[in-house]
Enzyme design. Sequence first.
Site, PDB file in Angstrom:
ATOM      1  N   SER A   1       0.872  -1.162   0.000  1.00 16.15           N
ATOM      2  CA  SER A   1       0.000   0.000   0.000  1.00 16.15           C
ATOM      3  C   SER A   1       0.914   1.219   0.000  1.00 16.15           C
ATOM      4  CB  SER A   1      -0.921  -0.036   1.216  1.00 16.15           C
ATOM      5  OG  SER A   1      -1.728   1.119   1.283  1.00 16.15           O
TER       6      SER A   1
ATOM      7  N   TYR B   1      -4.563   8.199  -6.983  1.00 21.26           N
ATOM      8  CA  TYR B   1      -3.602   7.235  -6.441  1.00 21.26           C
ATOM      9  C   TYR B   1      -4.041   6.808  -5.043  1.00 21.26           C
ATOM     10  CZ  TYR B   1       0.694   5.305  -4.470  1.00 21.26           C
ATOM     11  OH  TYR B   1       1.613   4.495  -3.851  1.00 21.26           O
TER      12      TYR B   1
ATOM     13  N   LYS C   1      -5.064   3.001  -3.284  1.00 16.71           N
ATOM     14  CA  LYS C   1      -4.443   2.456  -2.081  1.00 16.71           C
ATOM     15  C   LYS C   1      -5.442   2.320  -0.934  1.00 16.71           C
ATOM     16  CE  LYS C   1      -0.436   1.817  -3.888  1.00 16.71           C
ATOM     17  NZ  LYS C   1       0.025   0.436  -4.156  1.00 16.71           N
TER      18      LYS C   1
END
Length: 282
Positions: A139, A153, A157
């Site tokens: 992660s 982004y 994650k």
Amino acid sequence: MITLSESKVWLITGCSTGFGRHIAQKAIVAGYKVVVTARNVQQVTDLVAGHEDQVIALSLDVTNPDQIRNVVDRTIEKFNRIDVLVNNAGIGYFSSVEESVEEETRKMFEVNFWGLMHVTNAVLPHMRSQKSGHIINFSSIGGLASFPTLGYYHATKYAVEGISESLSQELKPFNIHVTLIEPSGFRTDWAGRSSVKTETSIPELKESIVGQMLQGIELGVGQENGDPAKAADAVIKVVETTEPPLRLLLGQQAYDTATYKFNSLLASIEQWKETTINADYK
């Protein structure tokens, strides 16, 4: 040194550079059996040299189902089992949320989230039949806290964080561990060739924190505090412990950011506690 007959079998994605390559090197030196993968297999064949009985290199694009099946089948054929899966392959994308290009963000989701899950789901039947295994999902501190210009982004994650937490609970009865690795800035190619950036064209955003962040990210490439070799040591340590954590932060910035985020969150929760609990039927 672990003997080959006793060593665990590692399958690692994204081994051409960065975290994946460092982890593969450390696992090989430690005596583990290792399957190293990359989209261009020629970039990882050097890892096999001198370790032909211990290491194999295979082509793997985590968005390609046929390649995923081939890698898992070849691993089982060669080593009979998979003990550790390191889902490291991933890409970054920098842009304001408003200006983000959907084609690029969807591509990132295909790699960072769906690719990770497709590899995981291909490996899980083998781990369940063994009643043992360890899944390492890369992660980011960006899976716990958000910053300007990284909105999509972060979304990938946060998705990895959420599904990994559920997965860890589902797999506990089968003696399969799940660990999320949450690094801050490390000297890998993540902000370089492994990412895409859409320059801001909206004047107000360019003059705001968005423009400042995009410029700062570019200037900071190669200057990050994190040492990927030390991160690889940490991953080895987590795999070798009997009670691995669900989450492992890596880097001072990751620690500082996470503690600030959760202290602030707890303070806000307590501040609004009365309003929160009064939403229930009484």
